[in-house]
Design an enzyme around this catalytic site. Structure first.
Site, PDB file in Angstrom:
ATOM      1  N   ASP A   1       0.247  -1.272  -0.279  1.00  0.00           N
ATOM      2  CA  ASP A   1       0.254  -0.311   0.057  1.00  0.00           C
ATOM      3  C   ASP A   1       0.980   0.958   0.262  1.00  0.00           C
ATOM      4  OD1 ASP A   1      -2.969   0.826   0.750  1.00  0.00           O
ATOM      5  OD2 ASP A   1      -2.408   1.433   2.357  1.00  0.00           O
TER       6      ASP A   1
ATOM      7  N   HIS B   1     -10.528  -1.406  -5.813  1.00  0.00           N
ATOM      8  CA  HIS B   1     -11.128  -0.798  -4.517  1.00  0.00           C
ATOM      9  C   HIS B   1     -11.329   0.540  -4.605  1.00  0.00           C
ATOM     10  CE1 HIS B   1      -6.803  -1.252  -2.825  1.00  0.00           C
ATOM     11  NE2 HIS B   1      -7.754   0.013  -1.672  1.00  0.00           N
ATOM     12  N   ASP B   2      -9.843   0.687  -4.725  1.00  0.00           N
ATOM     13  CA  ASP B   2     -10.099   3.175  -5.486  1.00  0.00           C
ATOM     14  C   ASP B   2     -11.064   3.234  -6.460  1.00  0.00           C
ATOM     15  OD1 ASP B   2      -8.697   2.632  -2.631  1.00  0.00           O
ATOM     16  OD2 ASP B   2      -7.036   2.840  -3.427  1.00  0.00           O
TER      17      ASP B   2
ATOM     18  N   GLU C   1       2.073   0.296  -4.830  1.00  0.00           N
ATOM     19  CA  GLU C   1       1.411   1.008  -5.147  1.00  0.00           C
ATOM     20  C   GLU C   1       1.905   2.296  -5.500  1.00  0.00           C
ATOM     21  OE1 GLU C   1      -3.136   3.320  -4.234  1.00  0.00           O
ATOM     22  OE2 GLU C   1      -1.346   2.356  -2.183  1.00  0.00           O
TER      23      GLU C   1
HETATM   24  C1  GLC Z   1      -3.814   3.007  -1.292  1.00  0.00           C
HETATM   25  C2  GLC Z   1      -5.168   2.123  -0.825  1.00  0.00           C
HETATM   26  C3  GLC Z   1      -6.433   3.332   0.013  1.00  0.00           C
HETATM   27  C4  GLC Z   1      -6.799   3.654   0.875  1.00  0.00           C
HETATM   28  C5  GLC Z   1      -5.326   4.449   0.893  1.00  0.00           C
HETATM   29  C6  GLC Z   1      -4.691   4.167   2.256  1.00  0.00           C
HETATM   30  O1  GLC Z   1      -4.441   4.407  -2.064  1.00  0.00           O
HETATM   31  O2  GLC Z   1      -5.753   1.471  -1.772  1.00  0.00           O
HETATM   32  O3  GLC Z   1      -7.376   2.258  -0.005  1.00  0.00           O
HETATM   33  O4  GLC Z   1      -7.254   4.297   1.680  1.00  0.00           O
HETATM   34  O5  GLC Z   1      -3.791   3.510   0.731  1.00  0.00           O
HETATM   35  O6  GLC Z   1      -4.010   3.190   2.766  1.00  0.00           O
END
Ligand code: GLC
Ligand code: CA
Length: 514
Positions: A193, A306-307, A235
């Site tokens: 993440d 999911h975002d 990510e």
């Molecule tokens: C990433 C996740 C997201 C989350 C964020 C903070 O972007 O994909 O869902 O809210 O990190 O953890």
């Protein structure tokens, strides 16, 4: 060594995938019950979004205990069962590693808050006065004042998600131990993440991402013998054409691959109803195909997670051309160069869902946006969150026309669009996704081949994939269809319409030529 090219991932958001005991919360036993469905689709790896113990302020991305799977999804025992069952069926599993921040309910933070000389104080980032005016990605200042010790702590996301201090070697050791714990349990890897935020330069006014120690920290964590056969995907919102190689060049021993986001950041403000054009999307994708190929790295290929809102609503036409645009977008995901990641429900063409009461929304980012933008008319804010809000991806999968009970307002179009109905349809979206996956598994040009841009016009996108003697040409028509003067050669081996006229593509027509 990991054969990254062979993976076809499917992302599961556990609370919304399948509820095995009817309590309204999807769970791990539910996932296990759908292994047959997933095998049928043909995917061979799963990314499981976080389901550790968490107060769920950010739906599991606020972890309170990294070694405990939450009881609401079945706890550690259910996890071990699921992992075993997946492996028996030849499916790999990677889990989410949320290491930029913890929940404010994590034992480390509860300790850290107690006093300035608490042994855990330095696990987080505290200052007497904020050294910058960084904004939280969920709105408001990224610095929160804590009465007890009269200092501010950094939270890049919600107030309840304090950022860890990676400069502290003890923190890095803790994260390493967590990684090793899950490797020992048998997981096949990690989705990391917001990985590019772990190293911070607090003096950089532009904020948080690509800090000076980022690469050494990644290498320290994943360049070890223990992680040699582990699949890692970071990510990395801050990955650019200039630095993408640093993350996933094989010799650097950092990551297997990265998620980059240029193709999904097509407007200045996130919350808007303005749809990006398919052409702009393809332009960005094509340029990233070239960038990563030239850099000699393999990135990922995805349109949903999911975002993100549902791709068919965002880039396609979710009413009159839902089948055609959903299958076209499937083609873009599965036929380009890079490791494909599908998001649950994409394979049946799930659309965005319209809701007009705030109770129907759960996502912290969406709710913050709604509350802090009260200068805008309510109708406009609802339109914006319906268009791009993260809850679009988080509503339970409609296995049938009716979702009996769920932790979040269910998908509003489930009468019309659900798994049972799609599988029985004359032209199931699912079947087309399965065909795309089979094609990818049986044609090295698609899984391993080079990418060449053939054409990108106002009407269509054409590219070629090539491996040795094998050549595949893919034609993707945009919303109005396309006239092609010099038809492309080859036999059509996949088509999302029943016919194919080489010089006249229909709206959203996808043709694969061999
Ligand atoms: C990433 C996740 C997201 C989350 C964020 C903070 O972007 O994909 O869902 O809210 O990190 O953890
Ligand atoms: Ca349940």
């Amino acid at each position: 060594m990991i054969q990254a090219e062979n993976f076809i991932f499917y992302q599961i958001y556990p609370k919304s995938f399948c509820d095995s005991n009817g309590d309204g919360i999807g769970d791990l036993a539910g996932i296990q019950s759908k292994i047959g469905y997933l095998k049928d689709l043909g995917i061979n790896a799963i990314w499981l979004t976080p389901c550790y113990e968490s107060p769920n302020v950010d739906n599991g991305y606020d972890v309170a205990n990294y070694r405990k799977i939450s009881e609401e999804v079945g706890g550690n025992a259910a996890f071990e069962k699921l992992l075993h069952a997946l492996h028996e069926n030849g499916i790999k599993l990677i889990v989410d590693l949320v290491a930029n921040h913890t929940s404010d309910q994590h034992a480390w933070f509860l300790e850290a808050k107690k006093s300035k000389d608490n042994p855990y104080r330095n696990y987080y980032i505290w200052r007497e006065t904020p050294p910058n005016d960084w904004q939280s990605l969920f709105g408001g200042s990224a610095w929160e004042y804590d009465e007890r010790t009269k200092e501010y702590y950094l939270h890049s996301y919600a107030v309840e998600q304090p950022d860890l201090n990676w400069e502290n070697p003890a923190v890095r050791q803790e994260i390493q131990n967590i990684v090793d714990y899950w490797i020992k349990k048998g997981v096949d890897g990690f989705r990391c993440d917001v990985l590019d935020q772990i190293s911070k330069d607090l003096h950089d006014p532009n904020g948080n991402g690509n800090g000076p120690m980022l690469h050494p920290y990644i290498r320290e964590l994943f360049g070890r013998n223990a992680t040699e056969n582990i699949f890692t995907v970071g990510e990395c919102w801050a990955a650019t054409a200039d630095n993408v190689k640093l993350f996933c060049d094989k010799d650097r021993k950092e990551l297997t691959t990265v998620f980059t986001f240029q193709h999904l950041c097509l407007s200045k403000n996130k919350f808007t109803t303005k749809k990006p054009s398919l052409k702009d999307l393809c332009k960005k994708m094509a340029s990233w195909q070239q960038v990563t190929q030239e850099a000699g790295v393999y990135n990922t290929s995805f349109l949903e997670n999911h975002d993100q809102p549902r791709s068919v609503s965002r880039f396609g036409n979710d009413t009159s051309y839902r089948y055609e645009s959903a299958t076209l977008l499937g083609g873009l995901t599965l036929l380009q160069r890079g490791i494909p990641f599908l998001f649950q429900g994409q394979e049946i063409g799930i659309t965005n869902s319209r809701h007009d009461a705030l109770e129907a929304f759960n996502d912290v980012e969406t709710l913050n946006y709604f509350k802090t933008n009260d200068n805008l008319p309510e109708a406009e804010r609802f339109a914006n969150i319906n268009a791009v809000g993260r809850d679009n991806a988080r509503r339970p999968i409609p296995w049938t026309a009716k979702t009996e009970k769920s932790w979040i307002a269910p998908y509003a179009r489930s009468e019309e669009i659900n798994v049972e109905k799609d599988l029985r349809a004359e032209k199931p979206v699912f079947a087309f996704y399965r065909d795309l996956i089979t094609l990818r598994k049986t044609n090295k040009a698609i899984s391993h081949g080079t990418f060449t841009l053939l054409n990108l016009t106002d009407e269509y996108y054409a590219f070629q994939r090539e491996y040795g003697e094998e050549k595949i040409t893919v034609l993707c028509a945009f919303e109005r269809g396309a006239r092609i003067e010099n038809a492309y050669g080859g036999a059509a081996i996949l088509n999302n319409y029943s016919d194919y006229a080489p010089q006249e593509l229909k709206p959203y027509q996808l043709i694969v030529l061999k």
